[in-house]
Design a protein around this motif. Structure first.
Motif, PDB file in Angstrom:
ATOM      1  N   PRO A 114    -104.589 -41.717 -63.950  1.00  0.00           N
ATOM      2  CA  PRO A 114    -105.691 -41.045 -63.242  1.00  0.00           C
ATOM      3  C   PRO A 114    -106.437 -40.097 -64.169  1.00  0.00           C
ATOM      4  N   ASP A 115    -107.616 -39.702 -63.752  1.00  0.00           N
ATOM      5  CA  ASP A 115    -108.382 -38.721 -64.524  1.00  0.00           C
ATOM      6  C   ASP A 115    -107.802 -37.323 -64.341  1.00  0.00           C
ATOM      7  N   VAL A 116    -107.311 -37.038 -63.133  1.00  0.00           N
ATOM      8  CA  VAL A 116    -106.738 -35.731 -62.824  1.00  0.00           C
ATOM      9  C   VAL A 116    -105.514 -35.908 -61.931  1.00  0.00           C
ATOM     10  N   VAL A 117    -104.442 -35.193 -62.261  1.00  0.00           N
ATOM     11  CA  VAL A 117    -103.265 -35.123 -61.396  1.00  0.00           C
ATOM     12  C   VAL A 117    -103.273 -33.772 -60.709  1.00  0.00           C
ATOM     13  N   VAL A 118    -103.272 -33.773 -59.386  1.00  0.00           N
ATOM     14  CA  VAL A 118    -103.159 -32.537 -58.614  1.00  0.00           C
ATOM     15  C   VAL A 118    -101.674 -32.320 -58.362  1.00  0.00           C
ATOM     16  N   MET A 119    -101.108 -31.274 -58.971  1.00  0.00           N
ATOM     17  CA  MET A 119     -99.655 -31.123 -59.054  1.00  0.00           C
ATOM     18  C   MET A 119     -99.158 -29.853 -58.370  1.00  0.00           C
ATOM     19  N   ASP A 120     -98.186 -30.030 -57.487  1.00  0.00           N
ATOM     20  CA  ASP A 120     -97.480 -28.898 -56.912  1.00  0.00           C
ATOM     21  C   ASP A 120     -96.434 -28.427 -57.919  1.00  0.00           C
ATOM     22  N   ILE A 121     -95.923 -27.218 -57.764  1.00  0.00           N
ATOM     23  CA  ILE A 121     -94.907 -26.722 -58.692  1.00  0.00           C
ATOM     24  C   ILE A 121     -93.502 -27.045 -58.209  1.00  0.00           C
ATOM     25  N   ARG A 122     -93.183 -26.656 -57.012  1.00  0.00           N
ATOM     26  CA  ARG A 122     -91.830 -26.868 -56.502  1.00  0.00           C
ATOM     27  C   ARG A 122     -91.739 -28.220 -55.812  1.00  0.00           C
ATOM     28  N   MET A 123     -91.059 -29.144 -56.471  1.00  0.00           N
ATOM     29  CA  MET A 123     -90.840 -30.473 -55.919  1.00  0.00           C
ATOM     30  C   MET A 123     -89.428 -30.917 -56.261  1.00  0.00           C
ATOM     31  N   PRO A 124     -88.853 -31.836 -55.475  1.00  0.00           N
ATOM     32  CA  PRO A 124     -87.491 -32.305 -55.752  1.00  0.00           C
ATOM     33  C   PRO A 124     -87.428 -33.227 -56.973  1.00  0.00           C
ATOM     34  N   LEU A 125     -86.216 -33.417 -57.476  1.00  0.00           N
ATOM     35  CA  LEU A 125     -85.880 -34.289 -58.591  1.00  0.00           C
ATOM     36  C   LEU A 125     -86.401 -33.766 -59.928  1.00  0.00           C
ATOM     37  N   LEU A 126     -87.663 -33.396 -59.951  1.00  0.00           N
ATOM     38  CA  LEU A 126     -88.262 -32.852 -61.171  1.00  0.00           C
ATOM     39  C   LEU A 126     -89.378 -31.909 -60.737  1.00  0.00           C
ATOM     40  N   ASP A 127     -89.324 -30.653 -61.183  1.00  0.00           N
ATOM     41  CA  ASP A 127     -90.354 -29.724 -60.712  1.00  0.00           C
ATOM     42  C   ASP A 127     -91.692 -29.993 -61.393  1.00  0.00           C
ATOM     43  N   GLY A 128     -92.740 -29.396 -60.835  1.00  0.00           N
ATOM     44  CA  GLY A 128     -94.078 -29.650 -61.336  1.00  0.00           C
ATOM     45  C   GLY A 128     -94.308 -29.166 -62.747  1.00  0.00           C
ATOM     46  N   ILE A 129     -93.566 -28.157 -63.163  1.00  0.00           N
ATOM     47  CA  ILE A 129     -93.722 -27.649 -64.529  1.00  0.00           C
ATOM     48  C   ILE A 129     -93.256 -28.687 -65.536  1.00  0.00           C
ATOM     49  N   GLU A 130     -92.059 -29.227 -65.314  1.00  0.00           N
ATOM     50  CA  GLU A 130     -91.540 -30.228 -66.241  1.00  0.00           C
ATOM     51  C   GLU A 130     -92.362 -31.511 -66.152  1.00  0.00           C
ATOM     52  N   ALA A 131     -92.804 -31.874 -64.949  1.00  0.00           N
ATOM     53  CA  ALA A 131     -93.644 -33.059 -64.807  1.00  0.00           C
ATOM     54  C   ALA A 131     -94.941 -32.886 -65.584  1.00  0.00           C
ATOM     55  N   THR A 132     -95.512 -31.681 -65.521  1.00  0.00           N
ATOM     56  CA  THR A 132     -96.733 -31.386 -66.273  1.00  0.00           C
ATOM     57  C   THR A 132     -96.484 -31.488 -67.767  1.00  0.00           C
ATOM     58  N   ARG A 133     -95.358 -30.948 -68.206  1.00  0.00           N
ATOM     59  CA  ARG A 133     -95.027 -30.992 -69.635  1.00  0.00           C
ATOM     60  C   ARG A 133     -94.926 -32.436 -70.127  1.00  0.00           C
ATOM     61  N   ARG A 134     -94.360 -33.298 -69.323  1.00  0.00           N
ATOM     62  CA  ARG A 134     -94.202 -34.699 -69.730  1.00  0.00           C
ATOM     63  C   ARG A 134     -95.528 -35.451 -69.741  1.00  0.00           C
ATOM     64  N   LEU A 135     -96.466 -34.976 -68.945  1.00  0.00           N
ATOM     65  CA  LEU A 135     -97.762 -35.653 -68.871  1.00  0.00           C
ATOM     66  C   LEU A 135     -98.822 -35.054 -69.780  1.00  0.00           C
ATOM     67  N   ALA A 136     -98.723 -33.750 -70.033  1.00  0.00           N
ATOM     68  CA  ALA A 136     -99.813 -33.079 -70.750  1.00  0.00           C
ATOM     69  C   ALA A 136     -99.348 -32.099 -71.812  1.00  0.00           C
ATOM     70  N   GLY A 137     -98.057 -32.008 -72.023  1.00  0.00           N
ATOM     71  CA  GLY A 137     -97.531 -31.010 -72.930  1.00  0.00           C
ATOM     72  C   GLY A 137     -97.658 -31.358 -74.398  1.00  0.00           C
ATOM     73  N   PRO A 138     -97.204 -30.456 -75.254  1.00  0.00           N
ATOM     74  CA  PRO A 138     -97.258 -30.681 -76.701  1.00  0.00           C
ATOM     75  C   PRO A 138     -96.534 -31.972 -77.091  1.00  0.00           C
ATOM     76  N   GLY A 139     -97.159 -32.743 -77.951  1.00  0.00           N
ATOM     77  CA  GLY A 139     -96.534 -33.974 -78.413  1.00  0.00           C
ATOM     78  C   GLY A 139     -96.831 -35.196 -77.582  1.00  0.00           C
ATOM     79  N   VAL A 140     -97.477 -35.018 -76.427  1.00  0.00           N
ATOM     80  CA  VAL A 140     -97.830 -36.179 -75.592  1.00  0.00           C
ATOM     81  C   VAL A 140     -98.990 -36.911 -76.258  1.00  0.00           C
ATOM     82  N   ALA A 141     -98.797 -38.183 -76.535  1.00  0.00           N
ATOM     83  CA  ALA A 141     -99.793 -38.957 -77.287  1.00  0.00           C
ATOM     84  C   ALA A 141    -101.116 -39.081 -76.541  1.00  0.00           C
ATOM     85  N   ALA A 142    -101.040 -39.356 -75.262  1.00  0.00           N
ATOM     86  CA  ALA A 142    -102.257 -39.522 -74.459  1.00  0.00           C
ATOM     87  C   ALA A 142    -102.142 -38.629 -73.227  1.00  0.00           C
TER      88      ALA A 142
END
Length: 221
Positions: free
Chosen positions: A48-76
């Motif tokens: 998607p062009d934009v992910v609208v992300m909550d912070i507190r979510m089960p299994l993986l919180d929004g912070i870690e999910a954000t890091r995996r999608l947009a954090g340092p070292g993410v190729a795209a």
């Protein structure tokens, strides 16, 4: 069309977002996720062009999910807009440091949220000046330099660019910077673009954080 992925563990909130976004001619909700792991998987699959992300979510919180999608070292990296109930707390700050392009509160008006998505989709950060000052001012002590020589990054900037950089970090908008320096807004936009390019920063959010890391500006007590 701006393709949007909605991620929130509360079904009612997801449904509300989907309904509001679906009424806009330029927004297309391409998917939903109720937990962080699904958010990451669906974002990578749907791009998607934009992910609208909550912070507190089960299994993986929004912070870690954000890091995996947009954090340092993410190729795209994928643009993430955090929408949270937590006002200026550590969760929001950590999400921004993880790579989010900005945040809004869940009690924001629908028009604010819609415009926020458009702003992030354009590659701009979504931190209102007052919010920037409050957020990074409150948590500035968390972004002190972690390695020697981090301030050397500013050597690439001209004195005028350093001046503009400081005003960005203080939370001023382009119009406010133009007024403060008595220059045109287009000139300010050019300076901002040069600063981001020279410092290898994605957006103004990262610029604010770097300014605190280098000590260019400091948190107010």
């Amino acid at each position: 069309m701006i393709r949007v992925l909605v991620c929130d563990d509360q079904a009612l909130i997801r449904a509300g977002f989907v309904t509001v976004f679906g009424l806009q001619p330029d927004l297309d909700v391409v998917g939903e996720a109720s937990d962080g792991e699904t958010a990451v998987r669906e974002a990578r699959r749907l791009q998607p062009d934009v992910v609208v992300m909550d912070i507190r979510m089960p299994l993986l919180d929004g912070i870690e999910a954000t890091r995996r999608l947009a954090g340092p070292g993410v190729a795209a990296p994928i643009k993430v807009l955090v929408v949270t109930t937590f006002n200026l707390d550590k969760y929001v700050y950590e999400a921004l440091r993880a790579g989010a392009s900005g945040f809004l509160l869940k009690d924001a008006q629908p028009t604010e949220l819609i415009e926020g998505i458009r702003t992030v989709a354009r590659g701009e950060s979504l931190l209102a000046p007052a919010v920037t000052r409050g957020l990074v001012g409150k948590f500035g002590d968390r972004v002190r330099p972690s390695t020697p020589g981090v301030s050397d990054r500013l050597a690439a900037l001209t004195p005028r660019e350093v001046e503009v950089f400081r005003l960005i970090a203080e939370g001023l908008s382009n119009a406010e910077i133009a007024g403060r320096l008595v220059i045109g807004q287009e000139t300010v936009k050019t300076y901002v673009s040069r600063i981001l390019t020279k410092l290898d920063l994605r957006d103004r959010v990262q610029a604010v954080i770097l300014a605190y890391q280098t000590g260019l500006v400091t948190a107010q007590p």
